[in-house]
Design a protein around this motif. Structure first.
Motif, PDB file in Angstrom:
ATOM      1  N   THR A  79      13.118 -31.233  10.066  1.00  0.00           N
ATOM      2  CA  THR A  79      12.144 -31.086  11.544  1.00  0.00           C
ATOM      3  C   THR A  79      12.761 -29.915  11.613  1.00  0.00           C
ATOM      4  N   GLU A  80      12.068 -29.613  11.496  1.00  0.00           N
ATOM      5  CA  GLU A  80      13.408 -28.118  12.111  1.00  0.00           C
ATOM      6  C   GLU A  80      12.687 -27.450  13.678  1.00  0.00           C
ATOM      7  N   ASN A  81      13.422 -26.980  14.478  1.00  0.00           N
ATOM      8  CA  ASN A  81      12.992 -25.781  15.440  1.00  0.00           C
ATOM      9  C   ASN A  81      12.928 -27.302  17.014  1.00  0.00           C
ATOM     10  N   VAL A  82      13.887 -27.693  16.603  1.00  0.00           N
ATOM     11  CA  VAL A  82      14.258 -29.111  17.289  1.00  0.00           C
ATOM     12  C   VAL A  82      15.696 -28.875  18.320  1.00  0.00           C
ATOM     13  N   VAL A  87      21.869 -26.281  22.192  1.00  0.00           N
ATOM     14  CA  VAL A  87      21.334 -25.586  20.837  1.00  0.00           C
ATOM     15  C   VAL A  87      19.742 -25.819  20.754  1.00  0.00           C
ATOM     16  N   ALA A  88      19.823 -24.286  20.491  1.00  0.00           N
ATOM     17  CA  ALA A  88      18.269 -24.430  20.333  1.00  0.00           C
ATOM     18  C   ALA A  88      18.057 -24.619  18.761  1.00  0.00           C
ATOM     19  N   CYS A 202      28.279 -29.264   8.413  1.00  0.00           N
ATOM     20  CA  CYS A 202      28.532 -30.347   8.240  1.00  0.00           C
ATOM     21  C   CYS A 202      28.051 -31.820   9.613  1.00  0.00           C
ATOM     22  N   ALA A 203      26.426 -32.205   9.799  1.00  0.00           N
ATOM     23  CA  ALA A 203      25.818 -32.491  10.209  1.00  0.00           C
ATOM     24  C   ALA A 203      25.674 -31.975  11.932  1.00  0.00           C
ATOM     25  N   SER A 204      25.369 -31.977  11.894  1.00  0.00           N
ATOM     26  CA  SER A 204      25.850 -30.973  13.404  1.00  0.00           C
ATOM     27  C   SER A 204      25.056 -30.191  14.510  1.00  0.00           C
ATOM     28  N   ALA A 205      24.854 -29.946  15.179  1.00  0.00           N
ATOM     29  CA  ALA A 205      24.155 -28.991  16.076  1.00  0.00           C
ATOM     30  C   ALA A 205      24.219 -27.930  16.035  1.00  0.00           C
ATOM     31  N   SER A 206      25.320 -27.186  15.830  1.00  0.00           N
ATOM     32  CA  SER A 206      26.307 -26.126  15.893  1.00  0.00           C
ATOM     33  C   SER A 206      26.734 -25.503  14.052  1.00  0.00           C
ATOM     34  N   CYS A 207      26.096 -26.196  13.554  1.00  0.00           N
ATOM     35  CA  CYS A 207      26.381 -25.969  12.332  1.00  0.00           C
ATOM     36  C   CYS A 207      24.818 -24.359  12.105  1.00  0.00           C
ATOM     37  N   PRO A 208      24.484 -24.153  11.124  1.00  0.00           N
ATOM     38  CA  PRO A 208      24.230 -23.196  10.436  1.00  0.00           C
ATOM     39  C   PRO A 208      23.455 -24.207   9.855  1.00  0.00           C
ATOM     40  N   ASN A 209      22.059 -23.567  10.168  1.00  0.00           N
ATOM     41  CA  ASN A 209      20.316 -25.002   9.932  1.00  0.00           C
ATOM     42  C   ASN A 209      20.429 -25.086   8.427  1.00  0.00           C
ATOM     43  N   LEU A 210      20.203 -26.191   7.965  1.00  0.00           N
ATOM     44  CA  LEU A 210      20.192 -27.367   6.791  1.00  0.00           C
ATOM     45  C   LEU A 210      18.915 -26.629   6.230  1.00  0.00           C
ATOM     46  N   ASN A 234      20.125 -16.622  15.872  1.00  0.00           N
ATOM     47  CA  ASN A 234      19.729 -17.819  16.793  1.00  0.00           C
ATOM     48  C   ASN A 234      20.675 -18.026  17.801  1.00  0.00           C
ATOM     49  N   PRO A 235      20.305 -17.387  19.516  1.00  0.00           N
ATOM     50  CA  PRO A 235      21.126 -16.661  20.098  1.00  0.00           C
ATOM     51  C   PRO A 235      21.642 -18.163  21.024  1.00  0.00           C
ATOM     52  N   THR A 236      21.306 -19.079  20.389  1.00  0.00           N
ATOM     53  CA  THR A 236      22.112 -20.334  20.556  1.00  0.00           C
ATOM     54  C   THR A 236      23.349 -20.835  20.001  1.00  0.00           C
TER      55      THR A 236
END
Length: 303
Positions: A79-82, A87-88, A202-210, A234-236
């Motif tokens: 799911t994208e844009n969560v 972090v957005a 690495c399955a984390s919010a601040s990682c680049p997106n999968l 992504n500015p967050t």
């Protein structure tokens, strides 16, 4: 310099877990530039492998490894844009759905059976990027299949005996590998491609997106460049510019040597930025650079 060396010795004595990539609390009392230098040095000591020499060239010929199953899993369960905390724009995974999807287990078996001797370099690069991402998901899926509690962070899988990055994550071509071995030995140590950091997650919010598709050799340059652009848009968690201050992903601090140093890492990010901001920044002789705090909250799709 003496204070820095003393603080670094104390950091080593504390045996700080590498999954946090953060300095001890006492280091936070030091000036910002010194803190950043210590943090960078600390991560470099934990992940000493430098970048390799290979550059991605044009791929031609038949594909040896078919990543279609992983592609199907990503399209079905991402799911994208969560938004997670501060972090957005995160791509999140429905781990429960992946756990019940037989295609995922088939793909892991396919990774284990790959004949590495038949794979050209560009396809090898795509293979290990996909393997890192799939095996990261696989560690979380295996934990939850065993009845473990839902993870708030992948770091919760670390134990006093071994960090999550160092435990066996699965096989690629018959070789048992940890996530750390894939990242630092199969990818960073072989390739001079800083864009790798935009592609492994690495399955984390601040990682680049999968990415919502598997990486493939025929389109790999295009896919990697798109990942870089998405990351720094992504500015967050990627790049933000506000009132004379540039804020970058902490990955560009930790692995700045892969980019050629901190200034080169900033330049790498700016090349992916919109032309108006990039032009404004490049006109300046200097500007303040900061780094986002890293959120290790798991990239799980909310219920």
């Amino acid at each position: 310099a003496r204070r820095a060396r003393r603080a670094l010795r104390r950091a080593r004595l504390l045996h700080l877990p590498p999954d946090h990539f953060t300095a001890p609390a006492m280091i936070n009392l030091l000036p910002l530039k010194l803190r950043l230098w210590l943090e960078q040095r600390y991560v470099e000591r934990l992940t000493p492998t430098g970048h390799g020499e290979r550059k991605l060239g044009q791929f031609s010929g038949a594909t040896v490894v078919d990543h279609q199953l992983w592609d199907q899993v990503l399209k079905a369960h991402l799911t994208e844009n969560v938004t997670i905390g501060d972090v957005a724009g995160i791509s999140t995974v429905d781990y429960a759905a992946v756990a019940s999807d037989g295609r995922f287990d088939q793909y892991l078996a396919q990774l284990a059976a790959v004949d590495l001797d038949k794979i050209p370099p560009a396809e090898e690069l795509a293979l290990y990027i996909n393997a890192y991402n799939a095996l990261t998901v696989g560690l979380i899926v295996a934990h939850e299949r065993r009845g473990g509690p839902a993870l708030a962070s992948i770091n919760e899988m670390s134990t006093p005996a071994a960090k999550v990055w160092d435990v066996p994550a699965g096989q690629v071509g018959g070789e048992q590998l940890s996530l750390g071995e894939i990242e630092h030995h199969k990818l960073r140590a072989r390739w001079n491609e800083p864009a790798l950091h935009a592609c492994i997650v690495c399955a984390s919010a601040s990682c680049p997106n999968l990415r919502r598709e598997a990486f493939c050799a025929a389109r790999l340059r295009e896919q990697m460049d798109e990942q870089v652009a998405t990351w720094f848009a992504n500015p967050t968690k990627g790049l933000a510019w506000d009132a004379g201050q540039l804020t970058l992903s902490r990955i560009l601090l930790w692995f700045s040597k892969d980019f050629g140093g901190r200034q080169a890492a900033a330049d790498f990010a700016l090349r992916a930025l919109g032309t108006s901001h990039a032009a404004e920044l490049r006109k300046r002789s200097s500007f303040a650079t900061r780094y986002f705090e890293y959120s290790w909250r798991i990239n799980r799709t909310p219920n």
